[in-house]
Design a protein around this motif. Sequence first.
Motif, PDB file in Angstrom:
ATOM      1  N   THR A 172       8.164  -1.323  14.726  1.00 54.24           N
ATOM      2  CA  THR A 172       8.399  -0.310  16.166  1.00 54.24           C
ATOM      3  C   THR A 172       7.286   0.579  16.860  1.00 54.24           C
ATOM      4  O   THR A 172       8.007   1.483  17.681  1.00 54.24           O
ATOM      5  CB  THR A 172       8.987   0.577  15.371  1.00 54.24           C
ATOM      6  N   GLU A 173       5.996   0.123  16.754  1.00 53.24           N
ATOM      7  CA  GLU A 173       5.184   0.349  17.721  1.00 53.24           C
ATOM      8  C   GLU A 173       4.796  -0.916  18.502  1.00 53.24           C
ATOM      9  O   GLU A 173       4.255  -2.001  18.031  1.00 53.24           O
ATOM     10  CB  GLU A 173       4.537   1.482  17.054  1.00 53.24           C
ATOM     11  N   ASP A 212       5.190  -0.630   9.647  1.00 50.79           N
ATOM     12  CA  ASP A 212       4.605   0.858   9.429  1.00 50.79           C
ATOM     13  C   ASP A 212       5.855   1.443   8.749  1.00 50.79           C
ATOM     14  O   ASP A 212       6.772   1.582   9.701  1.00 50.79           O
ATOM     15  CB  ASP A 212       4.631   0.672  10.774  1.00 50.79           C
ATOM     16  N   ILE A 213       5.879   2.590   7.704  1.00 47.28           N
ATOM     17  CA  ILE A 213       6.481   3.189   7.574  1.00 47.28           C
ATOM     18  C   ILE A 213       6.870   4.421   7.149  1.00 47.28           C
ATOM     19  O   ILE A 213       7.068   5.394   6.843  1.00 47.28           O
ATOM     20  CB  ILE A 213       6.934   3.268   5.526  1.00 47.28           C
ATOM     21  N   GLY A 214       6.218   4.815   8.185  1.00 50.89           N
ATOM     22  CA  GLY A 214       6.168   6.225   8.682  1.00 50.89           C
ATOM     23  C   GLY A 214       7.074   7.333   9.004  1.00 50.89           C
ATOM     24  O   GLY A 214       7.651   8.216   8.789  1.00 50.89           O
ATOM     25  N   LYS A 215       8.452   6.602   9.706  1.00 49.36           N
ATOM     26  CA  LYS A 215       9.550   7.145   9.685  1.00 49.36           C
ATOM     27  C   LYS A 215      10.354   8.115   8.611  1.00 49.36           C
ATOM     28  O   LYS A 215      10.903   9.016   8.361  1.00 49.36           O
ATOM     29  CB  LYS A 215      10.245   5.724  10.339  1.00 49.36           C
ATOM     30  N   CYS A 216       9.583   6.865   6.815  1.00 50.15           N
ATOM     31  CA  CYS A 216      10.700   7.271   6.364  1.00 50.15           C
ATOM     32  C   CYS A 216       9.833   8.418   5.493  1.00 50.15           C
ATOM     33  O   CYS A 216       9.727   8.623   3.854  1.00 50.15           O
ATOM     34  CB  CYS A 216      11.125   6.598   5.065  1.00 50.15           C
ATOM     35  N   VAL A 259       1.335   6.347   7.393  1.00 54.75           N
ATOM     36  CA  VAL A 259       1.241   4.838   6.636  1.00 54.75           C
ATOM     37  C   VAL A 259       1.736   3.952   6.906  1.00 54.75           C
ATOM     38  O   VAL A 259       3.205   4.008   7.382  1.00 54.75           O
ATOM     39  CB  VAL A 259       2.278   6.431   5.311  1.00 54.75           C
ATOM     40  N   TYR A 260       1.059   2.974   6.239  1.00 55.24           N
ATOM     41  CA  TYR A 260       2.115   1.489   6.216  1.00 55.24           C
ATOM     42  C   TYR A 260       1.419   0.646   5.049  1.00 55.24           C
ATOM     43  O   TYR A 260       0.366   1.223   4.171  1.00 55.24           O
ATOM     44  CB  TYR A 260       0.506   0.506   7.406  1.00 55.24           C
ATOM     45  N   ILE A 278      -0.574   0.606  -0.171  1.00 60.96           N
ATOM     46  CA  ILE A 278      -0.929   1.999   0.891  1.00 60.96           C
ATOM     47  C   ILE A 278      -1.498   2.294   1.860  1.00 60.96           C
ATOM     48  O   ILE A 278      -3.075   2.238   1.349  1.00 60.96           O
ATOM     49  CB  ILE A 278      -0.556   2.868  -0.038  1.00 60.96           C
ATOM     50  N   ASN A 279      -1.778   1.674   2.833  1.00 58.33           N
ATOM     51  CA  ASN A 279      -2.959   2.330   3.615  1.00 58.33           C
ATOM     52  C   ASN A 279      -2.553   3.106   4.985  1.00 58.33           C
ATOM     53  O   ASN A 279      -1.526   3.825   5.258  1.00 58.33           O
ATOM     54  CB  ASN A 279      -2.698   0.606   4.832  1.00 58.33           C
TER      55      ASN A 279
END
Length: 412
Positions: free
Chosen positions: A254-255, A269-273, A279-280, A329-330
Amino acid sequence: MGCDRNCGLIAGAVTGALMAVFGGILMPVGDILIEKTVKKETVLEEGTIAFKSWVKTGTEVYRQFWIFDVQNPEEVAVNSSKIKVKQRGPYTYRVRYLAKENITHDSETHTVSFLQPNGAIFEPSLSVGTENDTFTVLNLAVAYHNTADGVYKVFNGKDDISKVAIIDTYKGKKHLSYWPSYCDMINGTDGASFPPFIEKTRVLQFFSSDICRSFYAVFGAEINLKGIPVYRFILPSLAFASPLQNPDNHCFCTEKIISKNCTLYGVLDIGKCKDGKPVYISLPHFLHASPEIAEPVEGLSPNEEEHSTYLDVEPITGFTLQFAKRLQINVLVKPGKSIGALKGLKQNYMVPVLWLNETGTIGDEKAEMFRNQVTGKIELLGLVEMILISVGAVMFTAFMISYCACRLKSVE
């Protein structure tokens, strides 16, 4: 006298032939009976074996955390040096011990809905420290108290056993609204069980709400688990591959900047949720990730045995009897002129914060019950079939040879 002997030999041959035929008939009949019983007992409704285990698992599930302790924070902040980390752990919690709540059956849609309460009990004997240690990130685990996941609505399998336990909706939706295209779909089960009669060629799909996407597992090996034959399905490296390696993953990218135009692999990349936080997720120690992602970090040692995710599934019933869910988790840290600690950075860092290992194995008592009720009966039926066919064939052959020998001797 000769007639009596010949008649006896023919009778023996006929008996042997009948035994072999009966054994042959028993094979498809036995398979039909097994299939019928399994279909009945794996439906998610009151009174079945599956429903009892589904409401509240009899397996003890533990979630272990390893925290990456940064050894040289000042050096990184001033000189943009490599980050030196040392993992500390495990810190262990018992989880998934609460029964499902608000269970509601819908006979018209053949579904059952529920909430999955989350709880966490700290296990000092399985941990290297206490909850009072300075690693405040451990509050991520404690935060599961008094919360619930769902509402889930899954198919009960009453009308179609091939759909049992498959998620219909999550929080009232069939899609997540985090990803474009088909990546946003909620696929498969929650991983605790799958539709029965699993072949090695099947791809097992399952949804993980805490990482906001559906995953899949492929057959890896046959395993004997406490006397029960199971299939081990593993999360393949292709699940975290770049679109160049696996075109099906194009909608998970997504980026374009951090991923270098979607060419890097191994992180998601799970930043949207996660409320827009950087957060990755990845596999622990950046297993199967692009080398340049882990290059700025020292102290990592990825290996398949400790860091891969797998499900051990009993193929006849589709029940998961053992599993290991391992994720890292990063946090993405970028140079920032307005933030003092980040002014000296000259590159982006994918900083590992912690990795978790959630595991569960069927207990000895449950395993014995499973052997007695399922695999033991199936193996006994198979043994009876083989004995009937083998003994019958031997008897038929022996008596026919004896009969022919006697006939030849009487002619001479």
